[in-house]
Motif scaffolding. Sequence first.
Motif, PDB file in Angstrom:
ATOM      1  N   GLY A 139     -26.466  36.642 -10.692  1.00  0.00           N
ATOM      2  CA  GLY A 139     -25.454  35.993 -11.507  1.00  0.00           C
ATOM      3  C   GLY A 139     -24.038  36.326 -11.071  1.00  0.00           C
ATOM      4  N   LEU A 140     -23.795  37.595 -10.796  1.00  0.00           N
ATOM      5  CA  LEU A 140     -22.447  38.006 -10.395  1.00  0.00           C
ATOM      6  C   LEU A 140     -22.043  37.390  -9.062  1.00  0.00           C
ATOM      7  CD1 LEU A 140     -22.459  41.792 -11.369  1.00  0.00           C
ATOM      8  CD2 LEU A 140     -21.329  39.922 -12.575  1.00  0.00           C
ATOM      9  N   THR A 141     -22.944  37.440  -8.097  1.00  0.00           N
ATOM     10  CA  THR A 141     -22.588  36.949  -6.767  1.00  0.00           C
ATOM     11  C   THR A 141     -22.507  35.426  -6.713  1.00  0.00           C
ATOM     12  OG1 THR A 141     -24.916  37.117  -6.079  1.00  0.00           O
ATOM     13  CG2 THR A 141     -23.475  38.977  -5.583  1.00  0.00           C
ATOM     14  N   ALA A 142     -23.358  34.741  -7.470  1.00  0.00           N
ATOM     15  CA  ALA A 142     -23.325  33.278  -7.457  1.00  0.00           C
ATOM     16  C   ALA A 142     -21.986  32.743  -7.948  1.00  0.00           C
ATOM     17  CB  ALA A 142     -24.456  32.720  -8.313  1.00  0.00           C
ATOM     18  N   ALA A 143     -21.370  33.466  -8.897  1.00  0.00           N
ATOM     19  CA  ALA A 143     -20.112  33.009  -9.486  1.00  0.00           C
ATOM     20  C   ALA A 143     -18.883  33.481  -8.710  1.00  0.00           C
ATOM     21  CB  ALA A 143     -20.031  33.500 -10.934  1.00  0.00           C
ATOM     22  N   ASP A 144     -19.080  34.183  -7.606  1.00  0.00           N
ATOM     23  CA  ASP A 144     -17.983  34.814  -6.876  1.00  0.00           C
ATOM     24  C   ASP A 144     -17.755  34.111  -5.537  1.00  0.00           C
ATOM     25  OD1 ASP A 144     -16.143  36.455  -5.668  1.00  0.00           O
ATOM     26  OD2 ASP A 144     -17.439  38.227  -5.615  1.00  0.00           O
ATOM     27  N   PRO A 145     -16.633  33.418  -5.366  1.00  0.00           N
ATOM     28  CA  PRO A 145     -16.374  32.748  -4.084  1.00  0.00           C
ATOM     29  C   PRO A 145     -16.172  33.722  -2.926  1.00  0.00           C
ATOM     30  CG  PRO A 145     -14.463  32.591  -5.537  1.00  0.00           C
ATOM     31  CD  PRO A 145     -15.572  33.140  -6.364  1.00  0.00           C
ATOM     32  N   GLY A 146     -15.936  34.991  -3.237  1.00  0.00           N
ATOM     33  CA  GLY A 146     -15.766  35.987  -2.184  1.00  0.00           C
ATOM     34  C   GLY A 146     -17.016  36.791  -1.889  1.00  0.00           C
ATOM     35  N   ARG A 147     -18.171  36.297  -2.345  1.00  0.00           N
ATOM     36  CA  ARG A 147     -19.409  37.078  -2.249  1.00  0.00           C
ATOM     37  C   ARG A 147     -19.810  37.416  -0.823  1.00  0.00           C
ATOM     38  NH1 ARG A 147     -20.447  32.076  -4.163  1.00  0.00           N
ATOM     39  NH2 ARG A 147     -21.631  30.626  -2.852  1.00  0.00           N
ATOM     40  N   ALA A 148     -19.393  36.634   0.145  1.00  0.00           N
ATOM     41  CA  ALA A 148     -19.811  36.893   1.526  1.00  0.00           C
ATOM     42  C   ALA A 148     -19.331  38.251   2.018  1.00  0.00           C
ATOM     43  CB  ALA A 148     -19.299  35.788   2.449  1.00  0.00           C
ATOM     44  N   GLN A 149     -18.252  38.748   1.451  1.00  0.00           N
ATOM     45  CA  GLN A 149     -17.719  40.043   1.871  1.00  0.00           C
ATOM     46  C   GLN A 149     -17.994  41.155   0.868  1.00  0.00           C
ATOM     47  OE1 GLN A 149     -13.542  38.687   2.722  1.00  0.00           O
ATOM     48  NE2 GLN A 149     -13.954  39.650   4.697  1.00  0.00           N
ATOM     49  N   ARG A 150     -18.772  40.867  -0.161  1.00  0.00           N
ATOM     50  CA  ARG A 150     -19.036  41.864  -1.205  1.00  0.00           C
ATOM     51  C   ARG A 150     -20.331  42.632  -0.936  1.00  0.00           C
ATOM     52  NH1 ARG A 150     -14.015  40.711  -3.223  1.00  0.00           N
ATOM     53  NH2 ARG A 150     -13.997  38.818  -4.502  1.00  0.00           N
ATOM     54  N   GLN A 151     -20.385  43.795  -1.575  1.00  0.00           N
ATOM     55  CA  GLN A 151     -21.630  44.562  -1.639  1.00  0.00           C
ATOM     56  C   GLN A 151     -21.770  45.087  -3.059  1.00  0.00           C
ATOM     57  OE1 GLN A 151     -22.104  48.043   1.020  1.00  0.00           O
ATOM     58  NE2 GLN A 151     -23.971  47.040   1.731  1.00  0.00           N
ATOM     59  N   LEU A 152     -23.011  45.106  -3.547  1.00  0.00           N
ATOM     60  CA  LEU A 152     -23.252  45.421  -4.954  1.00  0.00           C
ATOM     61  C   LEU A 152     -24.594  46.108  -5.107  1.00  0.00           C
ATOM     62  CD1 LEU A 152     -22.596  44.964  -8.037  1.00  0.00           C
ATOM     63  CD2 LEU A 152     -23.710  42.720  -7.788  1.00  0.00           C
TER      64      LEU A 152
END
Length: 275
Positions: free
Chosen positions: A70-83
């Motif tokens: 849910g968090l990553t789907a809503a985040d346009p910057g997810r390609a550079q995120r880690q969680l």
Amino acid sequence: MTFSIVARSADGTAHGVAVASKFLAVGAAVPAAEAAVGALATQSYANLAYRPQGLALLRTGTAAADVVAGLTAADPGRAQRQLGVVGTGGDGAGWTGPGCHGWAGGAYGDGFAIQGNILTGPEVVEAMRLAWLAGDPAAPLARRLLAALRAGDAAGGDKRGRQSAALLVVSPGQGYGGTGDTVVDLRVDDHPAPCAELARLLGIHSLLFDRPDPATLLDLDGDLATEIRTLLTVRGHTHSDLDTALASWAGVENLEERLVPGRIDPLVLTHLRTT
């Protein structure tokens, strides 16, 4: 830019995060935890909104994997995120975006999530995983988290170097004086050996704030009581009631959490004898 472990205690009562990075005050950005709810780590261009949003989802009973989705789907910057996320039950879960700086990846299992980016290699995550799995399930969660973090640090850690580390553990009613849920909240914001310094701070924290082990308590009577009264008198704590005198000294030394009327914790006794 960071390596971390998010985990739940074996009995399910505590949740926490340990993290280290070549980044100033990593503890101000990465970890979040709520007692009886779960914990998470947001890193690699950390999205700080993940912290309240993730805990809100966990609070509703959403599984860790679904929180991540849910968090990553809503985040346009997810390609550079880690969680990394852990809830009150089941496996931990995580996300490593394809745009994270290498080496980047993670390992997940029952009650834990390990992740890192800009690492010397996958051996960092693997060392953390093995250290976590080898830990005593009955040991305090803070100790297990720190052992895993130090294993990752020893395996190479952040390939840019070392700067900061942090440790956060929560459990219902287990905070200072039983009036809160924060068991441990320690940060090393800028230090050449942050994981080692975090271990030093945790040692002090354990001395001051851990509950005494009932099996080791010594009775305040006989020769021991005489010795303790003498030591307290030298330090200016002269109340006629020995428990009151001991409490007066312990309050100055911040050892009040280890006091038990009519008895003394051996760690308190050692401190009294040596300070």
